[in-house]
Every structure is written in C-alpha cells, then in structure tokens.
Design a protein around this motif. Structure first.
Motif, PDB file in Angstrom:
ATOM      1  N   GLN A  81       0.812  -1.227   0.000  1.00 51.24           N
ATOM      2  CA  GLN A  81       0.000   0.000   0.000  1.00 51.24           C
ATOM      3  C   GLN A  81       0.848   1.281   0.000  1.00 51.24           C
ATOM      4  O   GLN A  81       0.512   2.258   0.669  1.00 51.24           O
ATOM      5  CB  GLN A  81      -0.966  -0.024   1.190  1.00 51.24           C
ATOM      6  CG  GLN A  81      -2.067  -1.078   1.051  1.00 51.24           C
ATOM      7  CD  GLN A  81      -3.106  -0.693  -0.003  1.00 51.24           C
ATOM      8  OE1 GLN A  81      -3.882   0.247   0.169  1.00 51.24           O
ATOM      9  NE2 GLN A  81      -3.108  -1.404  -1.108  1.00 51.24           N
ATOM     10  N   GLY A  95       1.386   3.205  -2.636  1.00 52.29           N
ATOM     11  CA  GLY A  95       0.764   4.214  -3.488  1.00 52.29           C
ATOM     12  C   GLY A  95       1.590   4.638  -4.691  1.00 52.29           C
ATOM     13  O   GLY A  95       1.197   5.544  -5.432  1.00 52.29           O
ATOM     14  N   THR A  96       2.728   3.983  -4.933  1.00 50.60           N
ATOM     15  CA  THR A  96       3.554   4.344  -6.103  1.00 50.60           C
ATOM     16  C   THR A  96       2.755   4.158  -7.393  1.00 50.60           C
ATOM     17  O   THR A  96       2.839   4.973  -8.313  1.00 50.60           O
ATOM     18  CB  THR A  96       4.824   3.452  -6.151  1.00 50.60           C
ATOM     19  OG1 THR A  96       5.453   3.516  -4.883  1.00 50.60           O
ATOM     20  CG2 THR A  96       5.787   3.888  -7.232  1.00 50.60           C
ATOM     21  N   ARG A 143      -4.069   1.824  -5.978  1.00 49.21           N
ATOM     22  CA  ARG A 143      -3.665   1.323  -4.654  1.00 49.21           C
ATOM     23  C   ARG A 143      -4.884   0.817  -3.885  1.00 49.21           C
ATOM     24  O   ARG A 143      -4.893  -0.274  -3.343  1.00 49.21           O
ATOM     25  CB  ARG A 143      -2.961   2.436  -3.854  1.00 49.21           C
ATOM     26  CG  ARG A 143      -2.529   2.007  -2.466  1.00 49.21           C
ATOM     27  CD  ARG A 143      -2.180   3.194  -1.586  1.00 49.21           C
ATOM     28  NE  ARG A 143      -3.272   4.150  -1.434  1.00 49.21           N
ATOM     29  CZ  ARG A 143      -4.348   3.982  -0.673  1.00 49.21           C
ATOM     30  NH1 ARG A 143      -4.499   2.879   0.022  1.00 49.21           N
ATOM     31  NH2 ARG A 143      -5.282   4.915  -0.615  1.00 49.21           N
ATOM     32  N   VAL A 203      -6.354  -2.350  -5.413  1.00 46.09           N
ATOM     33  CA  VAL A 203      -5.561  -3.534  -5.065  1.00 46.09           C
ATOM     34  C   VAL A 203      -5.947  -3.995  -3.664  1.00 46.09           C
ATOM     35  O   VAL A 203      -6.184  -5.180  -3.428  1.00 46.09           O
ATOM     36  CB  VAL A 203      -4.047  -3.222  -5.151  1.00 46.09           C
ATOM     37  CG1 VAL A 203      -3.218  -4.344  -4.522  1.00 46.09           C
ATOM     38  CG2 VAL A 203      -3.624  -3.026  -6.603  1.00 46.09           C
ATOM     39  N   CYS A 239       6.218  -0.688  -9.405  1.00 46.13           N
ATOM     40  CA  CYS A 239       5.790  -1.307  -8.141  1.00 46.13           C
ATOM     41  C   CYS A 239       6.990  -1.957  -7.439  1.00 46.13           C
ATOM     42  O   CYS A 239       7.624  -2.851  -7.988  1.00 46.13           O
ATOM     43  CB  CYS A 239       4.705  -2.348  -8.418  1.00 46.13           C
ATOM     44  SG  CYS A 239       4.311  -3.302  -6.932  1.00 46.13           S
ATOM     45  N   ARG A 267       7.105  -4.040  -5.193  1.00 53.36           N
ATOM     46  CA  ARG A 267       6.881  -5.450  -4.861  1.00 53.36           C
ATOM     47  C   ARG A 267       6.782  -6.328  -6.115  1.00 53.36           C
ATOM     48  O   ARG A 267       6.460  -7.508  -6.032  1.00 53.36           O
ATOM     49  CB  ARG A 267       5.610  -5.593  -4.012  1.00 53.36           C
ATOM     50  CG  ARG A 267       5.804  -5.111  -2.586  1.00 53.36           C
ATOM     51  CD  ARG A 267       6.708  -6.105  -1.834  1.00 53.36           C
ATOM     52  NE  ARG A 267       7.175  -5.628  -0.564  1.00 53.36           N
ATOM     53  CZ  ARG A 267       6.573  -5.847   0.601  1.00 53.36           C
ATOM     54  NH1 ARG A 267       5.450  -6.488   0.636  1.00 53.36           N
ATOM     55  NH2 ARG A 267       7.112  -5.416   1.715  1.00 53.36           N
TER      56      ARG A 267
HETATM   57  S1  SF4 Z   1       0.559  -2.431  -5.935  1.00 63.04           S
HETATM   58 FE1  SF4 Z   1       2.779  -2.034  -5.691  1.00 63.04          FE
HETATM   59  S2  SF4 Z   1       3.014   0.172  -6.135  1.00 63.04           S
HETATM   60 FE2  SF4 Z   1       0.815  -0.194  -5.748  1.00 63.04          FE
HETATM   61  S3  SF4 Z   1       0.509   0.239  -3.618  1.00 63.04           S
HETATM   62 FE3  SF4 Z   1       0.905  -1.973  -3.754  1.00 63.04          FE
HETATM   63  S4  SF4 Z   1       3.123  -2.216  -3.476  1.00 63.04           S
HETATM   64 FE4  SF4 Z   1       2.752  -0.025  -3.907  1.00 63.04          FE
END
Ligand code: SF4
Ligand code: SF4
Length: 363
Positions: free
Chosen positions: A15, A17-18, A32, A35, A63, A65
């Motif tokens: 989370q 927010g990128t 974000r 997701v 992202c 991750r």
């Molecule tokens: S999907 Fe990736 S970029 Fe978007 S909020 Fe989650 S970790 Fe961050």
C-alpha cells in the motif's frame, strides 16, 4: 515480455501508493485502493473504470513489490469480456476491428488512400525483401502524412519493400490489451496466413503497438520483426541514409510505452535524433522507464472522456523550451498534438520520421 498475471501477487502489496501516483487514469480509479479491495475479496481488479487504463505499464514497472499490475488489469478485462459486461465505447471498438480490421469503422479501400499516387510495390504484384506494416492509424490524415514521408525515406535508402495495401488488417494489439483473446487469435491466424501466402520473412513496422504485438505475441516461424527506427538507424550507420540539410532546432523526445517500457528501446530513437546535424537534444523531466503515457493506449485515443495526460505531457515538453516534441508512435502524435493545441503552445509535434525527412530533403 511480461510475466503471467497471478492474482495471488496482489497479496504482496504494501500500500505504498507508487502505482496510483504514476497512473494516467488516476482520475478514474485509485489503483492502490483497488488492489487493497481486491485482495480482501481474493479477486482480480474488478472495476468498470479499468477500461480507462491505457496499459502504459508504468504501475507495473514501478511497483516495488513487482506486482504485475498491468497484466492483472488485462486479466480482469478478460473476465468482463467473457461476461459481456462492457462499456459501449469498448464494445464498438472491438466490433469495428472485427468487421473492418481497424478501429475507425473505415473501408479497406480507404486504407490505401494515403498511397494512391505513390506507386509503391504491393505484395501481390512484385517480389520484395521487406514487408512494411503501415498500421491502422494511417486512416488518420496526420499519420498518413508521416507514412508518405516514410515511404520516400525507404525508397531513397534503396530498401526493397512492399506493402499489403488493402490486404493489411489489424495486428490485434488493442484487442489483446482489452482482454478479447478470441478475436486476437482470429486476427493473428489471418495475418499469419497472409505472411505464409506471400512468403514474408522480414517485417518492418511503423507503430510501436504493432511492433510489440508482432514481436512478442506472434510465433510465425522465422519472422524477423524490426521497428522502422531500427532500420533507419542501420541505414544511417551504413551511410545509405544521408542528411543534406541542417535542422537547427532544439528537440525533446517522448518515449512511447510500447517501445520503451514494453521493449526496452530507449537509446536508439535518441541516437537517431542526435545524428541529425545541428539538433540540440533536451530531455523532459520524466523519461525512459519513468516516461509518462500520452493517454491514448488500449483504444483510449478514440474515447470521449479520455485522460488529460496528453495535456500535462505537452506542458512538460513546453517547459524544456524545445522547438520540437519528437514522437515515435502515431497514437502519441495524435494525442500530444491535441495536448499542445489545448494549451495553445508553440512547440511543434513531429514524428521522428518527419524530422529525418526534413534533414534528408529540406521539407
Ligand atoms: S501495488 Fe505495488 S506500487 Fe501499488 S501500492 Fe501496492 S506495493 Fe505499492
Ligand atoms: S498501466 Fe498505466 S494507465 Fe493502467 S493502471 Fe497502470 S499506470 Fe494506470
């Protein structure tokens, strides 16, 4: 190539927010938050607004991750397509491609209007080494101008090429990104049987969208796929393409998503521009992997309430004080010209092929 979408990957989200911060469609949906909602439901991304995604791949490439966000969006669209729950504009777009093999609902006859006085080789008439895939955007008068100049450049470097003329169809890029896999397979089959019929071995492609599709989603045996820029760069290096006129201008360059983030082609377009005499090359703030989408991908260039990212990108180009905003994609050309007009700016939007034409022929 992009990894297969895996909805379990959503569970990795922290989370940050990128993704939502870098999204051109952020006025339509908050990625974000989406997701977060989706992993609570152990679901894919289920929002009708996902059609506003241009598949620019910015969220996915940024992202931290490594969540394959764009792939998941396309995967979710497949679900909507299967259930038949589609916005009218998307349904019309797909129907037009199915019926007319272009998104404009135009006839096959009109596809070749741009070339009617050019005396270009058409595959059925002659032998050729390269097949030039011109692309559906050639119905757009501005892209038609670029195509005419491209033809002159290719002829002057002595390339043995032909076009498909009325037989050219749709590569299927938008169909695939909209999640209409069945229609994509049909288009692919049709195109591959045309390549077979004419013994096509080498394909040169103008649009990054077609380039990405043929390169990464077709498996026609032995087919070499190159971007028009690769061919031109090769000719510059070999000396078969000569510049005779100075282009005294400062130029900035907008990376198209489907050449850049999808295929890693960042340096070559810049090298082509820098090889033109007297060009002063300046960069925008967001470039290469971090480039900001024009807003037109995945059929959005034809949609009524499309994102205004073309306007903010045009502003970014203007802030470099460049005279010319160079593009390498017909959709970017269309979107960014519109963005420049909206803010009433002086900067000229030109396809790289037009700048080459200017340096070769003085016009
Ligand atoms: S999907 Fe990736 S970029 Fe978007 S909020 Fe989650 S970790 Fe961050
Ligand atoms: S691919 Fe681009 S437009 Fe689509 S959600 Fe990601 S950042 Fe937004």
């Amino acid at each position: 190539m992009i990894a297969n979408a895996d909805k379990n990957a959503l569970l990795l989200c922290m989370q940050c927010g990128t993704c939502s911060a870098s999204c051109v469609a952020k006025t339509s949906f908050n990625l974000r938050r989406l997701v977060f909602d989706s992993f609570l439901k152990n679901d894919l991304l289920s929002s009708q607004n996902l059609w506003d995604c241009t598949t620019c791949h910015n969220c996915q490439s940024r992202c931290p991750r490594g969540i394959p966000l764009t792939d998941l969006i396309v995967e979710s669209r497949k679900g909507f397509v299967e259930s038949g729950v589609l916005p009218t504009e998307i349904r019309d777009y797909l129907t037009s491609i199915q019926k007319f093999k272009n998104p404009f609902g135009q006839s096959k006859q009109k596809r070749v209007e741009w070339a009617k006085d050019l005396d270009l080789k058409v595959v059925e008439e002659d032998e050729f080494e390269w097949l030039w895939w011109v692309g559906c955007m050639v119905y757009d008068p501005r892209t038609a101008e670029v195509a005419r100049k491209t033809a002159r450049i290719l002829e002057s470097i002595g390339l043995n090429f032909a076009i498909l003329g009325k037989e050219e169809g749709c590569c299927g890029n938008d169909v695939l990104s909209m999640g209409e896999e069945g229609l994509f397979e049909l288009l692919k089959e049709e195109n591959e049987s045309i390549f077979e019929k004419y013994g096509v071995k080498k394909l040169v492609v103008s649009s990054p969208h077609c380039y990405n599709t043929f390169k990464n989603h077709y498996d026609f045996a032995g087919l070499e796929v190159v971007s028009i820029l690769e061919l031109v760069y090769d000719a510059i290096r070999k000396g078969t393409l000569e510049f005779k006129y100075d282009v005294e201008a400062s130029v900035t360059y907008h990376d198209p998503c489907y050449l850049g983030r999808y295929n890693g082609m960042y340096d070559l377009p810049r090298e082509v521009l820098k090889s033109i005499y007297n060009i002063e090359f300046v960069e925008m703030r967001r470039i290469r992997e971090n480039s900001f989408c024009c807003g037109g991908g995945s059929g959005n260039f034809l949609r009524e309430n499309r994102s205004r990212s073309n306007v903010s990108r045009a502003r970014e180009a203007v802030s470099t004080n460049a005279d010319i905003l160079a593009v390498a994609c017909p959709i970017c050309l269309n979107m960014l010209e519109d963005g420049v007009k909206t803010i009433n700016a002086e900067i000229e939007v030109m396809d790289i092929m037009e700048i080459i034409h200017l340096a070769m022929f003085g016009e």
